[in-house]
Design an enzyme around this catalytic site. Sequence first.
Site, short mmCIF file in Angstrom:
data_model
loop_
_atom_site.label_atom_id
_atom_site.label_comp_id
_atom_site.label_asym_id
_atom_site.label_seq_id
_atom_site.Cartn_x
_atom_site.Cartn_y
_atom_site.Cartn_z
N GLY A 129 2.05 2.35 11.01
CA GLY A 129 3.04 3.43 10.92
C GLY A 129 3.70 3.80 12.24
N ASN A 144 0.87 -1.18 0.00
CA ASN A 144 0.00 0.00 0.00
C ASN A 144 0.91 1.23 0.00
OD1 ASN A 144 -1.83 2.03 0.48
ND2 ASN A 144 -2.36 1.37 2.57
N TRP A 145 1.03 1.85 -1.15
CA TRP A 145 1.95 2.99 -1.28
C TRP A 145 1.38 4.27 -0.72
CZ3 TRP A 145 4.13 2.23 -7.00
CH2 TRP A 145 4.93 1.08 -7.00
N LYS A 146 0.12 4.25 -0.39
CA LYS A 146 -0.56 5.45 0.16
C LYS A 146 -0.34 6.66 -0.76
CE LYS A 146 -0.34 3.38 4.68
NZ LYS A 146 -0.36 3.50 6.12
N HIS A 182 -9.89 1.17 4.87
CA HIS A 182 -8.61 1.38 5.56
C HIS A 182 -8.84 2.38 6.69
CE1 HIS A 182 -4.52 2.58 6.41
NE2 HIS A 182 -4.12 1.49 5.78
N SER A 218 2.98 -1.87 10.55
CA SER A 218 4.41 -1.88 10.88
C SER A 218 5.12 -3.18 10.51
CB SER A 218 4.63 -1.55 12.35
OG SER A 218 4.27 -0.22 12.62
N GLU A 242 -7.24 4.78 7.73
CA GLU A 242 -6.98 6.19 7.38
C GLU A 242 -8.17 6.80 6.64
OE1 GLU A 242 -3.15 5.56 5.55
OE2 GLU A 242 -2.31 5.12 7.52
N GLU A 279 -5.69 -4.87 10.68
CA GLU A 279 -4.69 -3.83 10.90
C GLU A 279 -5.02 -3.04 12.15
OE1 GLU A 279 -2.57 -2.57 7.05
OE2 GLU A 279 -4.45 -1.48 7.10
P1 PGA Z 1 2.51 0.46 7.71
O1 PGA Z 1 1.06 0.69 7.06
O2 PGA Z 1 3.05 -0.83 7.19
O3 PGA Z 1 3.31 1.66 7.26
O4 PGA Z 1 2.32 0.43 9.20
C1 PGA Z 1 0.19 -0.40 6.84
C2 PGA Z 1 -1.11 0.08 6.26
O5 PGA Z 1 -1.56 1.17 6.62
O6 PGA Z 1 -1.70 -0.60 5.40
#
Ligand code: PGA
Length: 249
Positions: free
Chosen positions: A172, A8-10, A96, A210, A98, A166
């Site tokens: 993160g 997931n490159w966001k 997700h 993470s 976010e 998650e």
């Molecule tokens: P992360 O993000 O690996 O940077 O913790 C995972 C995600 O949000 O899918």
Amino acid sequence: MQQYIIGNWKMNGTKVEAKKLAASFLKRIQEATRPLPHVILCPSYPYLSTVVEVLKGTVIQVGAQDVHPEKAGSFTGDVSVTQLVDVGCMYVLVGHSERRRHHFETSHLIRRKIEASIQGGLRPVLCIGETAEERKSGKALHIIANQLLSDLPETFNTHQIMIAYEPLWAIGTGEVPTGEQIEEVMGLIKHELASRMGGGALVPTLYGGSVTAQNAAAILELAHIDGLLVGGASLKLEDFWQIINASTR
Ligand code: PGA
């Protein structure tokens, strides 16, 4: 079941970087001498076509990070399932944390996105997880079970969907649940899916939060783990390659 490693490159990178990273992963995968897991890359909308172009006809698939539940219409700034399929996407992340947090996405909306994706031939990866407070107060399993109940459509086939656990406090942050905590939640997810439908336990269940080149192998060996959803580390060639290589099947 072959494992799934999703990057997931966001909201990161440029067109040139996206192209280069996708091409580099592809080169590594093509040179590999051992069987590898399914690999899926999820760049931001503007780079989907670029990445699809690089990976067309190869074993790496492309996914989007979000989708709108309507087929078409006056939804400024949104992108439909049809459009994602049209540019070559096969997967989409839905719900997700976010998106839930910054865009106030509700379970109702998430369920509609899942339904629209399945209907339109896109495989959604439903993301669920508890907050730090919910974990501390012993409510994690209850929250996860509730999310499954409210976010999933009534009916679907095992090959039409994936679930990513998650925990919000692990995304993160560099903090990762213990193996026992992960297994407990993954076990619950498999159990819930199996009790809903025949073959429910065959729905792939992934862990995210993470994940690094250092901890991937240990997580991939845990019970009920069918893959990983990787954020930050999927933007680094060596790290993501090591994570792909840590797959056990
Ligand atoms: P992360 O993000 O690996 O940077 O913790 C995972 C995600 O949000 O899918």
